[in-house]
Design an enzyme around this catalytic site. Structure first.
Site, short mmCIF file in Angstrom:
data_model
loop_
_atom_site.label_atom_id
_atom_site.label_comp_id
_atom_site.label_asym_id
_atom_site.label_seq_id
_atom_site.Cartn_x
_atom_site.Cartn_y
_atom_site.Cartn_z
N ARG A 1 18.79 -22.16 5.60
CA ARG A 1 19.64 -23.20 5.04
C ARG A 1 20.94 -22.56 4.57
O ARG A 1 20.92 -21.54 3.90
CB ARG A 1 18.94 -23.78 3.81
N THR B 1 26.15 -25.70 2.04
CA THR B 1 26.00 -27.09 2.53
C THR B 1 24.56 -27.57 2.57
O THR B 1 24.31 -28.76 2.78
CB THR B 1 26.57 -27.20 3.96
N ASP C 1 13.75 -20.89 -5.87
CA ASP C 1 13.76 -20.44 -4.47
C ASP C 1 12.43 -19.74 -4.16
O ASP C 1 12.18 -18.64 -4.67
CB ASP C 1 14.95 -19.49 -4.25
N ASP D 1 12.66 -16.14 -2.59
CA ASP D 1 13.07 -15.12 -3.55
C ASP D 1 11.92 -14.78 -4.49
O ASP D 1 11.67 -13.61 -4.79
CB ASP D 1 14.27 -15.60 -4.38
C1 PRP Z 1 13.93 -22.79 2.22
C2 PRP Z 1 12.52 -23.25 2.50
C3 PRP Z 1 12.70 -24.19 3.66
C4 PRP Z 1 14.02 -24.84 3.34
C5 PRP Z 1 13.77 -26.18 2.73
O1 PRP Z 1 14.30 -21.79 3.09
O2 PRP Z 1 11.64 -22.19 2.78
O3 PRP Z 1 12.77 -23.54 4.91
O4 PRP Z 1 14.69 -23.99 2.39
O5 PRP Z 1 14.95 -26.87 2.55
P1 PRP Z 1 15.35 -28.16 3.39
O6 PRP Z 1 14.14 -29.04 3.44
O7 PRP Z 1 16.47 -28.75 2.58
O8 PRP Z 1 15.80 -27.72 4.75
P2 PRP Z 1 15.70 -21.02 3.06
O9 PRP Z 1 16.59 -21.51 4.14
O10 PRP Z 1 16.26 -21.03 1.66
O11 PRP Z 1 15.32 -19.56 3.48
P3 PRP Z 1 14.22 -18.53 2.97
O12 PRP Z 1 12.94 -18.93 3.64
O13 PRP Z 1 14.74 -17.24 3.46
O14 PRP Z 1 14.14 -18.61 1.47
N1 URA Z 2 14.16 -23.99 -0.83
C1 URA Z 2 13.46 -23.49 -1.88
O1 URA Z 2 12.96 -22.37 -1.84
N2 URA Z 2 13.35 -24.27 -2.97
C2 URA Z 2 13.88 -25.50 -3.06
O2 URA Z 2 13.71 -26.16 -4.11
C3 URA Z 2 14.59 -25.99 -1.95
C4 URA Z 2 14.72 -25.22 -0.85
#
Ligand code: PRP
Ligand code: URA
Length: 216
Positions: free
Chosen positions: A110, A114, A208, A211
């Site tokens: 993501r 945005t 997150d 993280d």
């Molecule tokens: C997070 C999560 C999902 C996404 C959810 O990943 O693991 O993939 O955000 O958000 P959405 O429903 O609004 O698309 P992120 O892209 O932050 O990456 P990460 O797995 O590296 O934390």
């Molecule tokens: N990704 C996350 O890890 N947490 C949220 O709340 C939304 C997207």
């Protein structure tokens, strides 16, 4: 809370034990080792629940008392597909239940400004179209990442009714968005949060997930 608030959303039973697990992982003071341990326990419950919904066929075996036991066995093959990075945290829970299960990966991130998802990479089992697919990602916020991953699966020939999307927390609007595109996919979850904040994070959420599981 109703155990099935939306069509094709399979909720884990809302027991005190489950609420206790979510209380720990949602607590901002929970340190990484505990976050991992308790998130893993929820993941295991999600995998077991997903398996409950796979089709079976009758299977009779003979027990050690030389009696017949009329049971069942799974019909069909499964595989996991994790949305990298956070979704990889769910692979071990799947492996613990399904020995030597095949696992594919889709890298979607993501955009931090945005909240729009971007697809970077996919590597999936060749015969994925013949399998039941457990799509793994702990968070469903806007639903954009899960929808993009599901499009990849469908382009590869997987039927929507063979996809089970396992996540720890989803938002109401994320579920609505996702099911507006893929009404036939079953979401298996333990919690539906009411809304998103201005950064498109779940509220109350847990921050997150990637993280907290891998870095903090
Ligand atoms: C997070 C999560 C999902 C996404 C959810 O990943 O693991 O993939 O955000 O958000 P959405 O429903 O609004 O698309 P992120 O892209 O932050 O990456 P990460 O797995 O590296 O934390
Ligand atoms: N990704 C996350 O890890 N947490 C949220 O709340 C939304 C997207």
């Amino acid at each position: 809370m109703s155990t099935e608030p939306f069509k094709n959303v399979i909720m884990l039973p809302q027991t005190n034990q489950l609420t206790g697990l979510y209380t720990i992982i949602r607590d901002q003071n929970t340190k990484r080792p505990d976050f991992i341990f308790y998130a893993d326990r929820i993941i295991r419950l999600l995998v077991e629940e997903g398996l409950n919904h796979l089709p079976v066929q009758p299977r009779t075996v003979e027990t050690s008392t030389n009696q017949k036991y009329e049971g069942v066995s799974f019909l069909g093959k499964i595989c996991g597909v994790s949305i990298v990075r956070a979704g990889e945290s769910m692979e071990q829970g799947l492996r613990e239940c399904c020995r030597s299960v095949r696992i594919g990966k889709i890298l979607i991130q993501r955009d931090e400004e945005t909240a729009q998802p971007k697809l970077f990479f996919e590597k999936l089992p060749e015969d994925i179209a013949e399998r039941y697919v457990f799509l793994l990602d702990p968070m469903l916020a806007t639903g954009g990442s899960a929808a993009m991953a599901t499009e990849v699966l469908i382009k590869r020939g997987v039927k929507p009714e063979r996809i089970f999307f396992l996540n720890l927390i989803c938002s109401k609007e994320g579920v609505d968005y996702y099911h507006s595109k893929f009404p036939g996919v079953k979401i298996v979850t333990g919690a539906v949060d009411p809304c998103l904040d201005e950064n498109k994070y779940l509220v109350p959420g847990l921050g997150d997930f990637g993280d907290r599981y891998y870095c903090l």
